[in-house]
Design a protein around this motif. Structure first.
Motif, mmCIF file in Angstrom:
data_model
loop_
_atom_site.group_PDB
_atom_site.id
_atom_site.type_symbol
_atom_site.label_atom_id
_atom_site.label_comp_id
_atom_site.label_asym_id
_atom_site.label_seq_id
_atom_site.Cartn_x
_atom_site.Cartn_y
_atom_site.Cartn_z
ATOM 1 N N ALA A 14 14.451 4.673 2.502
ATOM 2 C CA ALA A 14 13.284 3.869 2.118
ATOM 3 C C ALA A 14 13.720 2.715 1.207
ATOM 4 O O ALA A 14 13.269 1.577 1.364
ATOM 5 C CB ALA A 14 12.253 4.746 1.413
ATOM 6 N N ARG A 32 5.245 23.531 5.088
ATOM 7 C CA ARG A 32 5.098 22.377 5.976
ATOM 8 C C ARG A 32 6.082 22.470 7.131
ATOM 9 O O ARG A 32 7.004 23.281 7.108
ATOM 10 C CB ARG A 32 5.394 21.086 5.192
ATOM 11 N N TRP A 87 8.774 23.118 -0.698
ATOM 12 C CA TRP A 87 9.574 22.453 -1.736
ATOM 13 C C TRP A 87 9.117 22.996 -3.084
ATOM 14 O O TRP A 87 8.012 22.713 -3.530
ATOM 15 C CB TRP A 87 9.320 20.942 -1.638
ATOM 16 N N VAL A 115 15.317 14.576 -6.185
ATOM 17 C CA VAL A 115 15.908 14.008 -4.967
ATOM 18 C C VAL A 115 17.386 13.729 -5.260
ATOM 19 O O VAL A 115 17.770 13.526 -6.404
ATOM 20 C CB VAL A 115 15.212 12.717 -4.486
ATOM 21 N N ASN A 118 -2.646 8.006 -5.755
ATOM 22 C CA ASN A 118 -2.519 8.978 -6.846
ATOM 23 C C ASN A 118 -2.474 8.273 -8.191
ATOM 24 O O ASN A 118 -2.290 7.061 -8.262
ATOM 25 C CB ASN A 118 -1.235 9.796 -6.678
ATOM 26 N N SER A 122 18.480 11.912 2.557
ATOM 27 C CA SER A 122 18.580 10.464 2.761
ATOM 28 C C SER A 122 17.252 9.737 2.867
ATOM 29 O O SER A 122 17.242 8.529 3.070
ATOM 30 C CB SER A 122 19.373 10.179 4.043
ATOM 31 N N GLY A 123 16.128 10.442 2.750
ATOM 32 C CA GLY A 123 14.824 9.799 2.957
ATOM 33 C C GLY A 123 14.569 8.705 1.936
ATOM 34 O O GLY A 123 14.181 7.586 2.280
ATOM 35 N N THR A 124 14.812 9.024 0.656
ATOM 36 C CA THR A 124 14.563 8.041 -0.401
ATOM 37 C C THR A 124 15.560 6.890 -0.273
ATOM 38 O O THR A 124 15.215 5.713 -0.404
ATOM 39 C CB THR A 124 14.689 8.707 -1.790
ATOM 40 N N ILE A 184 0.866 -1.199 0.000
ATOM 41 C CA ILE A 184 0.000 0.000 0.000
ATOM 42 C C ILE A 184 0.889 1.232 0.000
ATOM 43 O O ILE A 184 1.618 1.490 0.966
ATOM 44 C CB ILE A 184 -0.952 -0.011 1.217
ATOM 45 N N GLY A 185 0.866 1.977 -1.101
ATOM 46 C CA GLY A 185 1.717 3.160 -1.266
ATOM 47 C C GLY A 185 2.766 2.899 -2.327
ATOM 48 O O GLY A 185 3.629 2.031 -2.146
ATOM 49 N N PHE A 244 4.430 14.573 -5.535
ATOM 50 C CA PHE A 244 4.829 15.847 -4.940
ATOM 51 C C PHE A 244 6.324 16.020 -5.156
ATOM 52 O O PHE A 244 7.046 15.066 -5.454
ATOM 53 C CB PHE A 244 4.500 15.874 -3.437
ATOM 54 N N ARG A 252 -1.517 6.559 7.280
ATOM 55 C CA ARG A 252 -2.756 6.352 8.031
ATOM 56 C C ARG A 252 -2.754 4.963 8.671
ATOM 57 O O ARG A 252 -3.376 4.732 9.695
ATOM 58 C CB ARG A 252 -3.963 6.502 7.103
ATOM 59 N N GLY A 282 5.334 4.769 -3.488
ATOM 60 C CA GLY A 282 6.506 5.649 -3.479
ATOM 61 C C GLY A 282 7.744 4.813 -3.766
ATOM 62 O O GLY A 282 7.641 3.602 -4.080
ATOM 63 N N PRO A 283 8.938 5.384 -3.665
ATOM 64 C CA PRO A 283 10.154 4.617 -3.960
ATOM 65 C C PRO A 283 10.303 3.373 -3.089
ATOM 66 O O PRO A 283 10.768 2.330 -3.579
ATOM 67 C CB PRO A 283 11.294 5.604 -3.697
ATOM 68 N N GLY A 332 7.900 1.340 -1.587
ATOM 69 C CA GLY A 332 6.972 0.277 -1.965
ATOM 70 C C GLY A 332 7.311 -0.312 -3.322
ATOM 71 O O GLY A 332 7.312 -1.536 -3.506
HETATM 72 C C1 LIG Z 1 11.302 18.814 0.903
HETATM 73 C C2 LIG Z 1 11.774 17.411 0.813
HETATM 74 C C3 LIG Z 1 12.940 17.126 0.115
HETATM 75 C C4 LIG Z 1 13.418 15.829 0.039
HETATM 76 N N1 LIG Z 1 14.578 15.597 -0.613
HETATM 77 C C5 LIG Z 1 15.091 14.357 -0.622
HETATM 78 C C6 LIG Z 1 16.322 14.082 -1.245
HETATM 79 O O1 LIG Z 1 16.952 14.961 -1.802
HETATM 80 N N2 LIG Z 1 16.809 12.823 -1.211
HETATM 81 C C7 LIG Z 1 16.131 11.826 -0.605
HETATM 82 O O2 LIG Z 1 16.629 10.701 -0.591
HETATM 83 N N3 LIG Z 1 14.938 12.041 -0.026
HETATM 84 C C8 LIG Z 1 14.408 13.281 0.002
HETATM 85 N N4 LIG Z 1 13.218 13.503 0.610
HETATM 86 C C9 LIG Z 1 12.527 12.414 1.289
HETATM 87 C C10 LIG Z 1 11.746 11.515 0.364
HETATM 88 O O3 LIG Z 1 10.823 12.233 -0.395
HETATM 89 C C11 LIG Z 1 11.039 10.468 1.179
HETATM 90 O O4 LIG Z 1 11.837 10.041 2.219
HETATM 91 C C12 LIG Z 1 10.690 9.264 0.310
HETATM 92 O O5 LIG Z 1 9.808 9.659 -0.677
HETATM 93 C C13 LIG Z 1 10.078 8.153 1.152
HETATM 94 O O6 LIG Z 1 9.608 7.144 0.325
HETATM 95 P P1 LIG Z 1 8.342 6.257 0.756
HETATM 96 O O7 LIG Z 1 8.154 5.272 -0.344
HETATM 97 O O8 LIG Z 1 8.506 5.765 2.119
HETATM 98 O O9 LIG Z 1 7.111 7.273 0.849
HETATM 99 P P2 LIG Z 1 6.499 8.285 -0.211
HETATM 100 O O10 LIG Z 1 7.448 8.616 -1.274
HETATM 101 O O11 LIG Z 1 5.926 9.392 0.561
HETATM 102 O O12 LIG Z 1 5.322 7.454 -0.878
HETATM 103 C C14 LIG Z 1 4.158 7.093 -0.169
HETATM 104 C C15 LIG Z 1 3.062 6.849 -1.189
HETATM 105 O O13 LIG Z 1 1.944 6.266 -0.542
HETATM 106 C C16 LIG Z 1 0.767 6.799 -1.112
HETATM 107 N N5 LIG Z 1 -0.316 6.600 -0.130
HETATM 108 C C17 LIG Z 1 -0.454 7.175 1.083
HETATM 109 N N6 LIG Z 1 -1.541 6.707 1.723
HETATM 110 C C18 LIG Z 1 -2.106 5.808 0.888
HETATM 111 C C19 LIG Z 1 -3.260 4.992 0.981
HETATM 112 N N7 LIG Z 1 -4.038 4.971 2.075
HETATM 113 N N8 LIG Z 1 -3.577 4.190 -0.067
HETATM 114 C C20 LIG Z 1 -2.807 4.169 -1.192
HETATM 115 N N9 LIG Z 1 -1.696 4.941 -1.328
HETATM 116 C C21 LIG Z 1 -1.348 5.728 -0.297
HETATM 117 C C22 LIG Z 1 1.127 8.245 -1.366
HETATM 118 O O14 LIG Z 1 0.297 8.829 -2.342
HETATM 119 C C23 LIG Z 1 2.579 8.135 -1.828
HETATM 120 O O15 LIG Z 1 2.688 8.025 -3.219
HETATM 121 C C24 LIG Z 1 12.701 14.782 0.677
HETATM 122 C C25 LIG Z 1 11.507 15.048 1.349
HETATM 123 C C26 LIG Z 1 11.048 16.352 1.435
HETATM 124 C C27 LIG Z 1 9.783 16.636 2.176
#
Ligand SMILES: Cc1cc2nc3c(=O)[nH]c(=O)nc-3n(C[C@H](O)[C@H](O)[C@H](O)COP(=O)(O)OP(=O)(O)OC[C@H]3O[C@@H](n4cnc5c(N)ncnc54)[C@H](O)[C@@H]3O)c2cc1C
Length: 587
Positions: A285, A249, A166, A44, A34, A280-282, A6-7, A40, A144, A9-10, A12
């Motif tokens: 992950a 934010r 951002w 990165v 989405n 380092s967030g991506t 579920i989700g 958003f 959530r 992003g990078p 999942g």
């Molecule tokens: C301003 C900013 C700058 C950043 N710059 C960097 C960077 O330079 N380098 C770096 O490594 N990281 C960076 N990051 C961090 C990075 O964006 C995140 O750490 C990374 O995206 C985490 O990946 P994720 O897959 O855990 O979550 P996310 O990328 O947030 O993906 C989560 C996904 O889940 C989906 N979702 C949520 N709830 C549900 C639901 N109930 N059902 C279905 N889908 C759902 C969302 O739509 C989203 O697409 C930055 C973050 C911010 C805020």
């Protein structure tokens, strides 16, 4: 096995891709709220180190990602119209949109089911995915699912005080730029870098007062963009800012004590977030996705809980280390003003080392010219301000002398106070303190802060804390302090004391002893003694008479604890160290 993610992003996407590659016979589906091309943010960044992780795991995605990368080596720090440039940093940037598109494409190629525009409410997980063996909750920082099962996951969520948004721009650049700007309401930092031809990321960050001062609290994205474009007109060089869900934010710092609940496991930002200032967030992950995939492939078919335990075991410490670096960096940005009066060279050094992961020595390896320029500026300033001339000898700045009022410290190595809770019944230091301080003095530190010392035995926070005041006279003959003095003098080490609590003790016992724990269990704990400083007589013990602190200004009852009085006292002659050292101790 059947796996639901579920989700999309990078985190999942990468987990699904790696798992399906290893087990093509498993059924894996990703649900993303989405549409495929909605996301958003802008670009990165990844460090060299992360690129190799990609290389080893999925060559096709690595090749495509690498093809899209914008590379740079330099970090440029701009302050007061000066640019300080540090080379050797090896970073690559990519558009978040392109990164997701590449991973989505690779998932399709491997036969993973991708379902876009489907938001999964956490309360429906059990019924909707009843046939799933594993459910991966990679639903991002606002997860959530994590909140729904918070009783199990025990998330620790702290909303940090700085405000950021951002944005992007069409301004090209060849390096990572930090643009610091002093405005009438405070300091703003723009973190900027190019992530593809003609596109750069611009993250604007400032403290709450600055944000309100500029009126951003009442502005929408477009109005904020107009104000920021005006403020950063010079740096943008005529290019516009771009918007993509660029609302203001505050960063949520998240860490979950547990990462799994039944067959649900947290991944990515949902379980632990790392401030963007270390990029380092991506990375975090995706590295966690690698570990989770390996664990599920190895143990999932026989025992899902064992797989989750192996994943948590492997990733908990690395996540905490990255998070710690990110926290230290974040804290620096929350207090940018503390470094603001520094000259651009020193300021640039502090920016580079702010997370404490990069050190002076690392920087010599990365860019010796940068360190040389910073050192030269430092020696020049020391010469201008004190007359001490290090311009030819050029010692490491840490090993130059430092003056605190009349006290000269031989080097800039200071040991911070560490409460030992080993004082005797009157608050006097014991042999334990002797060993503790002398061993550190022998190490060569220029300044040693002794532990928190309370103004009187009655005002200690626990019966094992140190106290001064009348009891010091009893102590003066003890071996501890007199034995410490010659060592301190021979090593040219200065000592200071951290004045401690002056109010009601926190504890009437030593909390870590078995006796205290037993008494607490049986309800036989004595109550802390009454505060010796009553509301009526409350005075701040702030003047040092040579034997004790005396009361002077009145304090409110709410301010009964906290630091008081002069910053330092000498162990041997009991005068404030800042005045006595070196003259009176030499006497
Ligand atoms: C301003 C900013 C700058 C950043 N710059 C960097 C960077 O330079 N380098 C770096 O490594 N990281 C960076 N990051 C961090 C990075 O964006 C995140 O750490 C990374 O995206 C985490 O990946 P994720 O897959 O855990 O979550 P996310 O990328 O947030 O993906 C989560 C996904 O889940 C989906 N979702 C949520 N709830 C549900 C639901 N109930 N059902 C279905 N889908 C759902 C969302 O739509 C989203 O697409 C930055 C973050 C911010 C805020």
């Amino acid at each position: 096995m059947r796996i639901t993610v579920i989700g999309g992003g990078p985190g999942g996407l990468y987990f699904a891709l790696l798992t399906k590659k290893q087990r093509p016979d498993w059924s894996i589906d990703i649900y993303e709220q989405n549409q495929a091309e909605d996301t958003f943010g802008f670009g990165v960044v990844f460090s060299d180190e992360t690129l190799h992780e990609f290389l080893s795991r999925d060559r096709p995605s690595f090749d495509r990602i690498r093809h899209e990368f914008a590379y740079w080596d330099d970090v440029a720090i701009h302050k007061d119209g000066r640019e300080m440039r540090c080379a050797g940093n090896g970073f690559a940037g990519i558009s978040r949109m392109k990164l997701l598109a590449i991973l989505q494409q690779r998932c399709r190629e491997e036969g993973i089911g991708l379902h876009f525009g489907v938001s999964v409410p956490p309360e429906e997980i059990a019924t909707r995915f009843a046939d799933s063996d594993v459910i991966v909750a990679s639903d991002g920082v606002n997860s959530r699912i994590r909140e729904h099962f918070r009783a199990t996951f025990e998330p620790d969520v702290a909303i940090k005080s700085n405000r950021f948004c951002w944005m992007g721009s069409t301004r090209p650049m060849d390096e990572f730029n930090y643009f610091f700007r002093q405005t009438e309401h405070g300091i703003i930092c723009a973190h900027t870098y190019q992530y593809e031809a003609g596109r750069s990321t611009w993250i604007f960050e400032m403290d709450d007062a600055c944000w309100r001062g500029h009126g951003f609290d009442g502005m929408d994205e477009a109005a904020s963009k107009a104000v920021l474009e005006a403020l950063y007109a010079e740096e943008l060089q005529g290019h516009p800012l771009l918007l993509n869900r660029s609302n203001w934010r505050q960063f949520p710092r998240i860490f979950c004590n547990r990462w799994s609940h039944d067959n649900i496991v947290l991944l990515g930002d949902a379980k632990a977030s790392a401030h963007y200032s270390i990029g380092s967030g991506t990375k975090l992950a995706m590295e966690c996705a690698i570990s989770l995939s390996d664990a599920v492939v190895a143990h999932g078919p026989s025992s899902v809980p064992t797989a989750f335990a192996a994943y948590e075991d492997e990733r908990r410490t690395p996540c905490q280390i990255t998070q710690h670096n990110a926290d230290v960096s974040l804290a620096w940005f929350e207090h940018m003003n503390r470094s603001w009066d520094m000259e651009p060279e020193q300021f640039a050094m502090v920016v580079m080392c702010r997370a404490k992961a990069i050190t002076y020595d690392n920087l010599i390896v990365r860019d010796p010219g940068f360190v040389e320029a910073v050192d030269t500026a430092f020696y020049e300033r020391v010469y201008r301000e004190t007359g001490e001339d290090y311009r030819k000898s050029r010692p490491t700045p840490m090993f130059t002398r430092f003056r605190l009022r009349e006290m000269t410290i031989e080097n800039r190595v200071a040991m911070s106070p560490m409460a030992q809770y080993s004082a005797d019944a009157d608050g006097n230091p014991t042999d334990w303190h002797f060993v503790h301080y002398t061993s550190h003095a022998l190490g060569g530190a220029g300044l040693i802060f002794t532990e928190m010392t309370c103004p009187s035995a009655d005002a200690r926070i626990t019966p094992a804390a140190r106290a001064c005041g009348p009891t010091r006279r009893k102590r003066s003959g003890s071996g501890s302090s007199t034995s410490f003095t010659p060592i301190r003098h021979r090593r040219w080490c200065c000592s200071s004391v951290m004045p401690g609590a002056r109010g009601r003790p926190n504890s009437a016992g030593r909390r870590w002893t078995c006796r205290w724990r037993r008494r607490r269990r049986t309800g036989r704990l004595s109550r802390p003694r009454r505060c010796p400083i009553t509301r009526a007589s409350a005075r701040c013990p702030s003047r040092w008479t040579g034997r004790r602190w005396t009361g002077s200004p009145r304090i409110s009852s709410r301010r009964r604890s906290g630091p008081t009085g002069p910053a330092s006292t000498c162990w041997s002659c009991t005068a404030p160290t800042a005045i006595c050292w070196p003259p009176s101790c030499r006497r």
